[in-house]
Write a protein that holds these residues in place. Structure first.
Motif, PDB file in Angstrom:
ATOM      1  N   MET A 306      -8.483  12.378  -0.673  1.00  0.00           N
ATOM      2  CA  MET A 306      -8.166  13.806  -1.016  1.00  0.00           C
ATOM      3  C   MET A 306      -7.029  14.306  -0.209  1.00  0.00           C
ATOM      4  N   PHE A 307      -6.541  13.526   1.040  1.00  0.00           N
ATOM      5  CA  PHE A 307      -5.495  14.114   1.668  1.00  0.00           C
ATOM      6  C   PHE A 307      -4.259  13.792   0.945  1.00  0.00           C
ATOM      7  N   ARG A 308      -4.183  12.908   0.072  1.00  0.00           N
ATOM      8  CA  ARG A 308      -3.068  12.487  -0.578  1.00  0.00           C
ATOM      9  C   ARG A 308      -2.674  13.602  -1.709  1.00  0.00           C
ATOM     10  N   GLN A 309      -3.725  14.054  -2.290  1.00  0.00           N
ATOM     11  CA  GLN A 309      -3.697  15.163  -3.244  1.00  0.00           C
ATOM     12  C   GLN A 309      -3.132  16.313  -2.597  1.00  0.00           C
ATOM     13  N   SER A 321       6.698  17.078   4.277  1.00  0.00           N
ATOM     14  CA  SER A 321       5.145  16.470   4.342  1.00  0.00           C
ATOM     15  C   SER A 321       4.459  17.061   5.445  1.00  0.00           C
ATOM     16  N   PRO A 322       2.995  17.037   5.427  1.00  0.00           N
ATOM     17  CA  PRO A 322       2.328  17.534   6.385  1.00  0.00           C
ATOM     18  C   PRO A 322       1.800  16.518   7.370  1.00  0.00           C
ATOM     19  N   SER A 323       1.527  17.163   8.557  1.00  0.00           N
ATOM     20  CA  SER A 323       0.986  16.214   9.537  1.00  0.00           C
ATOM     21  C   SER A 323      -0.245  15.782   9.033  1.00  0.00           C
ATOM     22  N   SER A 327      -4.957  18.540   8.032  1.00  0.00           N
ATOM     23  CA  SER A 327      -6.240  18.893   7.215  1.00  0.00           C
ATOM     24  C   SER A 327      -7.181  19.422   7.981  1.00  0.00           C
ATOM     25  N   MET A 328      -7.074  19.570   9.286  1.00  0.00           N
ATOM     26  CA  MET A 328      -8.457  20.190   9.999  1.00  0.00           C
ATOM     27  C   MET A 328      -8.068  21.728   9.878  1.00  0.00           C
ATOM     28  N   GLY A 329      -6.794  22.093   9.737  1.00  0.00           N
ATOM     29  CA  GLY A 329      -6.531  23.697   9.544  1.00  0.00           C
ATOM     30  C   GLY A 329      -7.198  24.090   8.061  1.00  0.00           C
ATOM     31  N   TYR A 330      -6.825  23.038   7.150  1.00  0.00           N
ATOM     32  CA  TYR A 330      -7.385  23.619   5.672  1.00  0.00           C
ATOM     33  C   TYR A 330      -8.897  23.537   5.567  1.00  0.00           C
ATOM     34  N   ASP A 331      -9.353  22.461   6.412  1.00  0.00           N
ATOM     35  CA  ASP A 331     -10.785  22.484   6.344  1.00  0.00           C
ATOM     36  C   ASP A 331     -11.522  23.394   6.928  1.00  0.00           C
TER      37      ASP A 331
END
Length: 403
Positions: A306-309, A321-323, A327-331
């Motif tokens: 899911m991180f790739r998407q 590009s994101p760090s 993903s922790m921020g999104y989640d």
């Protein structure tokens, strides 16, 4: 967006639970991939002055403070860690936009300008929940202000010493990564383990984690050596491991740069055929996959599917590009949005909802919080191949019952 799964369930129950998990994942994907209007210029917005900085209102729906939950985001958005902090902040904005959430008012407070001032301002502003901080050495300082005020924290740190008493760790915990890869290696026939750990608090915990994991897997722990990161200490540790006895797998509990420097020393010392194991620290370092000496090494981490998407969406909106940590921020926003459905505005954050035994689904897969404030994640085992990480053992379908 919950996932309910029990590895100990009978087959029929397991199939039903996994079907629920797949539906939850599909729902997450629909929200995550949903098209939404951009309200941030391409390239993102870095705060030009001191905090706080409010996230834009999704859908351009302006609500009064009395209609919104106030959530503080404590991150370093300037200074040495500013790029990582800003990437996490951008991810929270993206999540608010993707979910079209209008009842959460997210405000960023820059911890690089002073963590004490940031948390005091966040509490004084009436925030009912704190997301952050990022750095382990800031968690205690934030907790010292937040706890007396009754404001719970979901930290992006992995410092297990700070967990508990309404402090929850969303950061990836090394003990789970070590345990997962050791058990997998043991199942593949590797029985005699060695370890390389840094001379630090992280290293001491990794030493304890590796000891417990090897014993729990039924393997033999031959030796663990500490290093300070220098070439001399790495060479000395490699020689001591070789002298300790036969070893067929070595876990390097350090970052990718140190691992890349350590493997040649192990080979020179005589451990030419030992399987190299690592932790999820390697997943944030692309040089591990591109280094020829690291090919065939195993480590356990969250899934990258899911991180790739997510990364594609992030690049389209922010122009960079994101760090991997973002993903922790999104989640964290997905989690808060899920809990906020039953959270009455102006009341305390319903902390008990965080420890739902079924857990949650996010970009990094299934996770749940335990009563002690630590998180549990479903991890997969990856192998470093030519320029990429490849999944060789998928994450389990869910969790065993919480203790």
């Amino acid at each position: 967006m919950t996932i309910a799964a029990s590895l100990a369930a009978p087959q029929a129950q397991s199939d039903r639970i996994w079907s629920t998990a797949k539906r939850a994942t599909a729902l997450f994907a629909l929200i995550f991939l949903a098209a939404c209007q951009s309200v941030i210029p391409k390239g993102g917005q870095r705060p030009s002055g001191p905090p706080p900085v409010e996230s834009p209102d999704p859908g351009n729906v302006v609500l009064s403070d009395g209609d919104r939950h106030r959530v503080a985001l404590l991150l370093p958005v300037s200074g040495a860690d500013g790029d990582v902090g800003q990437s996490i902040a951008n991810a929270t904005t993206l999540a608010l936009l993707d979910t079209r959430n209008t009842n959460i008012r997210m405000t960023t407070y820059d911890t690089a300008l002073g963590v004490d001032a940031a948390v005091k301002k966040a509490v004084a502003d009436g925030n009912k929940l704190i997301l952050g901080p990022l750095r382990s050495d800031d968690v205690v300082a934030v907790a010292n202000v937040a706890k007396p005020a009754g404001v719970p924290m979901i930290s992006f740190s992995n410092d297990v010493g700070a967990a508990g008493q309404n402090v929850f760790l969303l950061g990836h915990l090394p003990n789970q990564s070590i345990d997962r890869v050791v058990k997998y290696a043991k199942a593949q026939g590797y029985t005699r383990f060695g370890g390389i750990v840094p001379k630090s608090v992280y290293g001491q915990r990794a030493l304890s984690n590796l000891t417990n994991s090897v014993r729990g897997a039924g393997g033999t722990l031959v030796s663990i050596q500490e290093i300070d990161g220098s070439a001399a200490s790495i060479d000395a540790a490699a020689r001591k491991l070789t002298a300790a006895g036969a070893i067929d797998a070595v876990l390097i509990a350090d970052n990718g740069r140190v691992a890349i420097a350590t493997v040649p020393a192990l080979r020179r010392a005589g451990l030419s055929n030992a399987k190299i194991l690592g932790t999820d620290l390697w997943n944030i370092d692309a040089t591990v996959a591109s280094n020829a000496g690291m090919r065939g090494a195993w480590f356990a981490s969250v899934s990258d599917n899911m991180f790739r998407q997510y990364a594609d969406k992030y690049r389209a909106r922010f122009g960079q590009s994101p760090s991997r940590l973002s993903s922790m921020g999104y989640d964290s926003v997905l989690l808060v949005a899920r809990v906020a459905q039953d959270w009455r505005v102006g009341t305390r954050f319903p902390v008990a909802r965080l420890t739902d035994a079924d857990g949650f689904i996010g970009i990094d897969g299934a996770f749940r919080f335990l009563g002690n404030g630590m998180s549990e994640r479903a991890l997969e085992v990856q192998e470093a191949q030519a320029g990429k990480f490849v999944t060789i053992d998928p994450a389990p379908r869910g969790f065993t019952p919480a203790k």
